[in-house]
Design an enzyme around this catalytic site. Structure first.
Site, mmCIF file in Angstrom:
data_model
loop_
_atom_site.group_PDB
_atom_site.id
_atom_site.type_symbol
_atom_site.label_atom_id
_atom_site.label_comp_id
_atom_site.label_asym_id
_atom_site.label_seq_id
_atom_site.Cartn_x
_atom_site.Cartn_y
_atom_site.Cartn_z
ATOM 1 N N GLU A 1 -7.101 -7.723 13.796
ATOM 2 C CA GLU A 1 -7.686 -7.901 12.458
ATOM 3 C C GLU A 1 -7.431 -9.324 11.977
ATOM 4 O OE1 GLU A 1 -5.873 -4.901 10.007
ATOM 5 O OE2 GLU A 1 -6.888 -3.241 11.030
ATOM 6 N N HIS B 1 1.778 -2.059 5.625
ATOM 7 C CA HIS B 1 1.572 -2.439 4.228
ATOM 8 C C HIS B 1 2.555 -1.714 3.301
ATOM 9 C CE1 HIS B 1 -2.246 -4.784 4.189
ATOM 10 N NE2 HIS B 1 -2.508 -4.113 5.300
ATOM 11 N N ARG C 1 0.850 -1.198 0.000
ATOM 12 C CA ARG C 1 0.000 0.000 0.000
ATOM 13 C C ARG C 1 0.880 1.240 0.000
ATOM 14 N NH1 ARG C 1 -3.570 0.131 5.160
ATOM 15 N NH2 ARG C 1 -4.364 -1.760 4.143
ATOM 16 N N ASP D 1 -3.638 -8.275 3.437
ATOM 17 C CA ASP D 1 -4.959 -8.574 3.990
ATOM 18 C C ASP D 1 -5.547 -9.680 3.130
ATOM 19 O OD1 ASP D 1 -4.658 -6.468 5.806
ATOM 20 O OD2 ASP D 1 -5.583 -5.031 4.449
ATOM 21 N N HIS E 1 -5.245 -9.639 8.629
ATOM 22 C CA HIS E 1 -3.993 -8.897 8.478
ATOM 23 C C HIS E 1 -2.792 -9.743 8.909
ATOM 24 C CE1 HIS E 1 -1.762 -4.876 8.942
ATOM 25 N NE2 HIS E 1 -0.930 -5.757 9.484
#
Length: 269
Positions: A240, A151, A106, A158, A243
């Site tokens: 999460e 990320h 990301r 994810d 993740h």
């Protein structure tokens, strides 16, 4: 010094050096995008069987629009992370399942987009699905949004598990009625994932991987993902279920900002 330690230190140095070069190039010319280090790859070149549903390339996310920096629906990872994910896929295919990634590398531009959105308290277009019980003023304090993301280092992803044969997931239609991400699976937005108890990116404590309220098939599914990945060096973020980060990271201290695009990769230049 072991060969592995020496190799990892070399990769860390390479990551930092290439980041400096990419940043300088981008500063020199506004039209010049930073490029990925040589050890970043498109996941599909390592394992084309892993499904990809890159949510931030679409408007079906907590912001409600495509996120900055996502120019293609492409999973990019450091090569060690991609190769470990391939082995996890091999193990799951034997059991009748496939992995599906929602997000991989990301860019910092995307993280900055999240931060701007979180500070705009009037924009709650996607609240009913993604954070129905969370006051938007608490997104930073509660840890749902941060100014840096693992990320951006390239070894975090994810993901979920899909039962084979995989059924297609219909496209999200902007403006359609939203259902809470923790609603029963047959009521929330349709996803071909096995039932994990919540949808992806659900801002709720029910998303905590080992939340005791998640039992039965939902817990079994979370533990299948967890055990499969952890056996290969991945570490789960406890808050999460989706993740995971591959350890040791080749670039543990470097946050990249090249676009999510095949053109960002060395073998596409």
């Amino acid at each position: 010094m072991t060969r592995l330690t020496s190799t990892l230190r070399g990769l860390v140095t390479l990551c930092a050096a290439l980041l400096a070069v990419a940043t300088a190039s981008a500063t020199a010319g506004a039209s010049t995008d930073p490029k990925a280090p040589e050890n970043f790859v498109a996941l599909r070149t390592v394992d084309p069987t892993i499904l990809q549903e890159m949510r931030y390339f679409t408007p079906h996310n907590f912001v409600g629009e495509r996120i900055d920096g996502y120019r293609q629906p492409l999973c990019i990872l450091t090569r060690p992370a991609a190769e470990a994910l391939h082995q996890a896929q091999v193990n799951l295919l034997r059991q009748g399942y496939t992995l599906k990634v929602y997000d991989c590398y990301r860019p910092q531009h995307a993280v900055d987009h999240f931060v701007r959105w979180a500070k705009d308290l009037d924009d709650e277009a996607m609240k009913s699905e993604f954070y129905p019980d969370v006051d938007k003023t608490r997104l930073f304090e509660d840890g749902y949004i941060a100014e840096k993301s693992g990320h951006s280092r390239g070894s975090t992803m994810d993901l979920t598990i899909v039962k084979l044969p995989a059924k297609p997931t219909r496209p999200y239609v902007p403006g359609e009625s939203l259902v809470p991400c923790y609603a029963p699976k047959d009521e929330r937005f349709p996803d071909n994932s096995v039932d994990m108890g919540t949808g992806f990116d659900c801002f709720d404590t029910l998303s905590h991987t080992l939340d005791p309220r998640i039992q039965g098939e939902q817990r079994t599914n979370r533990l299948l993902l967890k055990s499969t990945l952890e056996s290969l060096g991945f570490v789960n973020l406890a808050e999460e279920w989706w993740h995971y980060t591959y350890k040791p990271e080749p670039c543990p201290d470097t946050y990249f900002d090249f676009p999510v695009s095949a053109k960002s990769l060395t073998n596409s230049r």
